[in-house]
Enzyme design. Structure first.
Site, PDB file in Angstrom:
ATOM      1  N   MET A  32      41.922  41.121  44.087  1.00 25.61           N
ATOM      2  CA  MET A  32      42.265  40.001  43.202  1.00 25.61           C
ATOM      3  C   MET A  32      42.068  40.427  41.746  1.00 25.61           C
ATOM      4  SD  MET A  32      41.344  36.558  45.219  1.00 25.61           S
ATOM      5  CE  MET A  32      39.624  36.467  44.790  1.00 25.61           C
ATOM      6  N   HIS A  39      36.094  48.656  43.598  1.00 26.67           N
ATOM      7  CA  HIS A  39      37.514  48.749  43.940  1.00 26.67           C
ATOM      8  C   HIS A  39      37.988  50.206  43.875  1.00 26.67           C
ATOM      9  CE1 HIS A  39      37.332  44.483  42.375  1.00 26.67           C
ATOM     10  NE2 HIS A  39      37.908  44.299  43.553  1.00 26.67           N
ATOM     11  N   VAL A 180      29.589  49.423  47.009  1.00 19.00           N
ATOM     12  CA  VAL A 180      29.090  50.175  45.849  1.00 19.00           C
ATOM     13  C   VAL A 180      28.092  49.278  45.121  1.00 19.00           C
ATOM     14  CG1 VAL A 180      29.709  51.326  43.687  1.00 19.00           C
ATOM     15  CG2 VAL A 180      31.258  51.437  45.655  1.00 19.00           C
ATOM     16  N   ARG A 191      32.439  38.739  40.385  1.00 19.60           N
ATOM     17  CA  ARG A 191      31.725  37.524  39.974  1.00 19.60           C
ATOM     18  C   ARG A 191      30.394  37.833  39.276  1.00 19.60           C
ATOM     19  NH1 ARG A 191      34.412  35.277  44.826  1.00 19.60           N
ATOM     20  NH2 ARG A 191      35.673  33.518  44.128  1.00 19.60           N
TER      21      ARG A 191
HETATM   22  O1  PAF Z   1      38.585  40.490  48.859  1.00 22.22           O
HETATM   23  C1  PAF Z   1      39.444  40.044  48.089  1.00 22.22           C
HETATM   24  O2  PAF Z   1      39.509  40.414  46.914  1.00 22.22           O
HETATM   25  C2  PAF Z   1      40.448  39.026  48.609  1.00 22.22           C
HETATM   26  O3  PAF Z   1      39.874  38.168  49.517  1.00 22.22           O
HETATM   27  C3  PAF Z   1      41.732  39.680  49.187  1.00 22.22           C
HETATM   28  C4  PAF Z   1      41.417  40.508  50.409  1.00 22.22           C
HETATM   29  C5  PAF Z   1      42.382  40.541  48.131  1.00 22.22           C
HETATM   30  C6  PAF Z   1      42.728  38.602  49.596  1.00 22.22           C
HETATM   31  O4  PAF Z   1      43.116  37.825  48.511  1.00 22.22           O
END
Ligand code: PAF
Length: 287
Positions: A32, A39, A180, A191
C-alpha cells in the site's frame, strides 16, 4: 535498472503476458506504499526467486473500516518510486487508482476466507480481511505472477492468502519473508510514522516481550494459556493494553488450547498512541 511506472490494469496484464511468452518468471510484491526497508526486503526476496519483479502500490479502500485511517494513511508515490529506483530491483511499479481497480466504486464480488478472517485482528476489524483477499485476488489475476511475496509481520494475512490460493487453485506460490526490525526490535511498519519517540520506545517492548515468551517456550514451557497470560501481564506492566495476545496454529489460525504440539504463532495486537500495532513470533515445535 529503472522501474517502469504503470497505472492501468490493461498495461499491467500486457507486460506480464509478454514475460510469460518469453518464458520469464515473475514475482508480485503487493503493497500500500509508504515503502520502508521492510518492503525493500520483500522486493529483494522476490528478485532472488524470479526474473521479473512487480511492486503494486494501492491503498485499498475495501480493507479499511469506516472509522479507520484510510484518509490519513501515508501516501508518497514520489518517495516510493525513488526508493524502488535506488534499490534497482523492481521492473514495474503498478500504481492504479481507485477508479481503475473498482470502476463502479466498489466490488460486488468478495473473496472471504471465512473462519480465518474473523479471529485475531478480524475481531476488531470484521471487514478487513475480505478487503485484503478481494484485492489480492484481483492483483493475482491481473499480474498472473509465479510468486507473490508477503511479510511475516502480518502472519494472519499471510496464512489467509495462502489458504485462499490453495482453496481457489491460484497458480502462484505464496512466499513469506521475515519481519524487518529496528535495532530496538520494533517491527517496521508504515504506521510507525504515527508514533512519537516515546511511543516508539514503548512499542519496542512488544517484540521484547514476544522474544521473552519465545525464550520460555524454548526452555520447555509448552502450555499455551500460561505463555499467553505471562506475555499479557508483561505488556500490561509496561503500560500497554493489548487487544489480544493469542497462540494460534500457524497455518489454520485455530487457537491452541493446552499443550503446543505443532508450529504455532504467538500474535499480538496493541494500540500504541494513535497506531494499532501488530507483531508475532513463531513458536516452532520442529514438527
Ligand atoms: O499488507 C498490505 O500492505 C496490504 O494488506 C496488501 C497485501 C497490499 C493488500 O492491500
Amino acid at each position: 535498472m529503472p522501474t517502469t511506472l504503470l497505472h492501468t490494469p490493461g498495461e499491467m496484464s500486457a507486460i506480464t503476458r509478454g514475460w510469460r511468452d518469453a518464458h520469464e518468471t515473475s514475482a508480485l510484491v503487493p503493497t500500500m506504499g509508504a515503502l520502508h526497508r521492510g518492503h525493500l526486503a520483500l522486493v529483494e526476496a522476490a528478485r532472488k526467486i524470479s526474473q521479473r519483479v512487480v511492486v503494486s502500490i494501492f491503498v485499498n479502500p475495501l480493507q479499511f473500516g469506516p472509522r479507520e485511517d484510510f484518509d490519513q494513511y501515508p501516501r508518497d508515490i514520489e518517495a516510493d518510486l525513488d526508493l524502488l529506483n535506488q534499490q534497482g530491483l523492481t521492473d514495474v511499479a503498478f500504481v492504479p487508482d481507485k477508479s481503475q481497480m473498482y470502476p463502479d466504486g466498489h466490488s460486488k464480488t468478495e473473496v472471504l476466507v471465512s473462519s480465518m478472517a474473523s479471529v485475531l485482528c478480524g475481531q476488531a476489524r470484521p471487514t478487513h480481511f475480505a478487503g485484503v483477499t478481494t484485492v489480492v485476488a484481483k492483483l493475482l489475476n491481473l499480474v498472473q505472477p509465479d510468486f507473490a511475496v508477503f511479510g511475516q509481520k502480518d502472519a494472519q494475512q499471510l496464512a489467509i492468502v495462502k489458504r485462499m490460493v490453495r482453496d481457489l487453485n491460484f497458480p502462484v506460490e505464496i512466499v513469506g519473508v521475515p519481519t524487518v526490525r529496528e535495532p530496538s526490535g520494533l517491527a517496521l511498519s508504515s504506521r510507525n510514522r504515527y508514533l512519537s519517540a516515546q511511543q516508539k520506545s514503548q512499542a519496542a517492548c512488544i517484540y521484547q516481550i514476544l522474544s521473552q515468551t519465545h525464550q520460555r517456550f524454548l526452555q520447555g514451557e509448552r502450555n499455551s494459556e500460561r505463555l499467553e497470560e505471562q506475555a499479557w501481564t508483561q505488556l500490561s506492566e509496561v503500560g500497554l493494553h493489548p487487544e489480544y495476545v493469542s497462540i494460534v496454529d500457524r497455518d489454520s489460525l485455530v487457537p491452541v488450547a493446552g499443550e503446543i504440539r505443532r508450529p504455532a504463532t504467538l500474535a499480538v495486537a496493541c494500540p500504541v498512541g494513535p497506531a494499532r500495532l501488530i507483531d508475532n513470533i513463531l513458536l516452532d515445535t520442529g514438527s
